[in-house]
Design an enzyme around this catalytic site. Structure first.
Site, PDB file in Angstrom:
ATOM      1  N   LYS A  30      32.182  43.476  39.931  1.00  0.00           N
ATOM      2  CA  LYS A  30      31.068  44.374  39.362  1.00  0.00           C
ATOM      3  C   LYS A  30      29.721  43.721  39.673  1.00  0.00           C
ATOM      4  CE  LYS A  30      33.720  46.100  35.436  1.00  0.00           C
ATOM      5  NZ  LYS A  30      33.654  47.593  35.535  1.00  0.00           N
ATOM      6  N   ASP A  47      39.614  36.460  33.840  1.00  0.00           N
ATOM      7  CA  ASP A  47      39.077  37.780  34.457  1.00  0.00           C
ATOM      8  C   ASP A  47      37.731  38.050  33.961  1.00  0.00           C
ATOM      9  OD1 ASP A  47      38.317  40.107  35.294  1.00  0.00           O
ATOM     10  OD2 ASP A  47      40.281  41.125  34.535  1.00  0.00           O
ATOM     11  N   TYR A  98      42.098  44.389  29.145  1.00  0.00           N
ATOM     12  CA  TYR A  98      42.188  45.429  30.180  1.00  0.00           C
ATOM     13  C   TYR A  98      41.664  44.764  31.353  1.00  0.00           C
ATOM     14  CZ  TYR A  98      40.331  49.221  33.142  1.00  0.00           C
ATOM     15  OH  TYR A  98      40.286  49.891  33.984  1.00  0.00           O
ATOM     16  N   TYR A 157      38.006  59.133  34.566  1.00  0.00           N
ATOM     17  CA  TYR A 157      37.862  59.072  32.996  1.00  0.00           C
ATOM     18  C   TYR A 157      37.112  60.151  32.472  1.00  0.00           C
ATOM     19  CZ  TYR A 157      39.843  54.451  32.729  1.00  0.00           C
ATOM     20  OH  TYR A 157      40.804  53.363  32.789  1.00  0.00           O
TER      21      TYR A 157
HETATM   22  C1  PLP Z   1      37.809  42.638  32.712  1.00  0.00           C
HETATM   23  C2  PLP Z   1      37.995  43.757  33.785  1.00  0.00           C
HETATM   24  N1  PLP Z   1      38.774  43.480  34.747  1.00  0.00           N
HETATM   25  C3  PLP Z   1      39.254  44.510  35.376  1.00  0.00           C
HETATM   26  C4  PLP Z   1      38.515  45.499  35.806  1.00  0.00           C
HETATM   27  C5  PLP Z   1      38.775  46.422  37.209  1.00  0.00           C
HETATM   28  O1  PLP Z   1      37.578  46.482  37.840  1.00  0.00           O
HETATM   29  P1  PLP Z   1      37.517  47.627  38.669  1.00  0.00           P
HETATM   30  O2  PLP Z   1      37.199  48.777  37.974  1.00  0.00           O
HETATM   31  O3  PLP Z   1      36.454  47.247  39.595  1.00  0.00           O
HETATM   32  O4  PLP Z   1      38.778  48.024  39.661  1.00  0.00           O
HETATM   33  C6  PLP Z   1      37.351  45.906  34.749  1.00  0.00           C
HETATM   34  C7  PLP Z   1      36.852  47.117  34.794  1.00  0.00           C
HETATM   35  O5  PLP Z   1      35.857  47.342  33.887  1.00  0.00           O
HETATM   36  C8  PLP Z   1      37.074  44.988  33.603  1.00  0.00           C
HETATM   37  O6  PLP Z   1      36.535  45.105  32.560  1.00  0.00           O
END
Ligand code: PLP
Length: 448
Positions: free
Chosen positions: A283, A254, A148, A18
């Site tokens: 996270k 998610d 996302y 990024y």
């Molecule tokens: C809602 C959501 N799902 C999935 C992900 C992907 O996680 P990772 O970056 O640990 O693969 C993110 C990452 O920012 C996210 O905000």
């Protein structure tokens, strides 16, 4: 080794995600060698406040001593063992602890390392769930515009973000998209006072029309984070749960970004009193200390993968380091810290400080719309006030003032560690306010 030497080696040997390569090479980017609490320490002596918790994961501050100690202790005992056909105490304890803190009924944890992989697992679980039950043709997903869910190809299918994923458009199977329930820009033109969640009609229509070809609906509950912290009301989620039940679709929530207290509840789904069929976390699961994620499922989903009538219905999906004992030990320690330090309870008062300060920032940026939820606060800079270019300039200026941020298009936001002391929160806001003031005045980042 000087900071300049390290920067030269960094741009040669490391592909920074990024990050635009040419402008990055030309910048005096921080090379962080140590971190503590809310502070990053760079090799050139700079101390930077981590205003976005290092991509939204360092919920408990950098270097929390209880997590560090748990990692040390586990590393001396068992670093790794596979989870296929074998188990280990840390994974067992963590599965139990997650079931206890998650919305009721999510009793089975499938582990991975990154959020994207937890999402991939969730999608594959949903697809195979229907195959295992003998239902054919449920091969699509319903998702939200602006969602996302990570950068792997399956996750892009349900979470396509134009600015990130356009090169892969033709390589992914796109989800059916319902209108984004984005309160700041209500898709049906309502104000919060008159909101009757009319925007839900778009989701309702899609599901009614397409449910027979769909395996699940996939959403980020209450906050579409990468889309620029778009916030929507719990009532939307309640209706979505009822809709999925009516049409027999699985609901995948998610909570990789929102989980573990960010919104003022341990999980955003709690605001709506909703249990999804599948919940993804990552996270903040380890307090952001080590990479770990999980896909939690209900008994009904799990049981669809047991052998039946002499036929195996196994889920052939796993990653080498899933459930790694050291990362699991870090997660267990983080869960202790969330509980013992009453982290979630501390979010609303801290959130109020953040919201109040960010209202001042918004005023300095052309009366930008402000959105807040728990310990998230974002302002979207209007096009007339410079939009995305202004956001980039504010973020550059903030870095000069000792605050590390990253913009999301025209959106500037703070996502601090959940246990940030009040004084640090106020300092983050003050630095951002000053950056906004400087940019609003000069139109560009002044030197120094
Ligand atoms: C809602 C959501 N799902 C999935 C992900 C992907 O996680 P990772 O970056 O640990 O693969 C993110 C990452 O920012 C996210 O905000």
């Amino acid at each position: 080794m000087t900071a300049d030497d390290l920067r030269r080696r960094a741009v040669r040997a490391v592909w920074h995600p990024y990050t635009e390569i040419t402008s990055f090479e030309a910048s005096a980017f921080p090379v962080v060698e140590r971190a503590e609490g809310c502070s990053l320490f760079a090799v050139d002596g700079r101390e930077l406040l981590d205003g976005i918790s290092s991509w939204w994961c360092v919920n408990l501050g950098h270097g929390h001593p209880r997590i560090v100690e748990a990692i040390r202790a586990q590393a001396g005992r068992l670093q790794h063992v596979l989870l296929g056909g074998v188990s280990h105490p840390r994974a067992i304890e963590l599965g139990e602890r997650l079931a206890a803190v998650a919305p009721p009924g999510l009793g089975h944890a499938l582990f991975a390392a990154d959020g994207s992989v937890a999402v991939e697992a969730a999608l594959k679980v949903a697809l195979q769930y229907w195959v295992n039950r003998g239902v054919a043709g449920r091969t699509r997903f319903v998702a939200l515009e602006g969602g996302y869910h990570g950068d792997t190809l399956g996750a892009i299918g349900v979470g396509f973000v134009d600015g990130f994923h356009a090169p892969f458009r033709d390589a992914v199977r796109p989800a059916l998209r319902a209108a984004s329930p984005h309160c700041n820009r209500c898709p049906v033109g309502r104000a919060p006072e008159t909101c009757g969640v009319e925007c839900f009609a778009s989701m309702e229509e899609l599901v009614r029309e397409h449910h027979r070809e769909c395996a699940a609906v996939v959403v980020e509950p209450l906050c579409q984070a990468a889309a620029g912290m778009r916030i929507y009301p719990p009532e939307y989620l309640r209706r979505l749960r009822a809709l999925c039940d009516r049409y027999g679709l699985l609901l995948v929530a998610d909570e990789i970004a929102t989980g573990f207290g960010r919104t003022g509840a341990t999980f955003a789904c709690e605001h709506a009193g909703v249990t999804p069929d599948v919940l993804t976390v990552g996270k903040g699961l380890t307090g952001g200390a080590l990479p770990m994620s999980a896909t939690l499922v209900t008994d009904a989903v799990y049981d669809a993968f047991r052998a039946e009538g002499g036929r195996a219905r196994t889920f052939f999906h796993g990653t080498t380091f899933c459930g790694n004992p050291i990362t699991a030990a870090a997660a267990l320690a983080a869960l202790d810290v969330y509980r013992d330090e009453r982290i979630v309870e501390g979010v609303p008062p801290r959130g109020a400080i953040l919201a109040e300060g960010m209202a001042r920032v918004a005023r300095r940026l052309g009366d930008a719309p402000l959105r807040t939820l728990g310990l998230v606060a974002a302002v979207e800079i209007p096009e007339a006030a410079g939009g995305a270019a202004c956001a980039r300039a504010v973020v550059r200026r903030a870095l000069e003032l000792g605050l590390f941020l990253r913009p999301l298009g025209p959106v500037v936001y703070l996502w601090p560690p959940l246990n940030a002391p009040e004084t640090v929160l106020r300092e983050m806001v003050a630095r951002l306010e000053r950056a906004a003031e400087d940019i609003a005045r000069t139109g560009a980042a002044p030197p120094g």
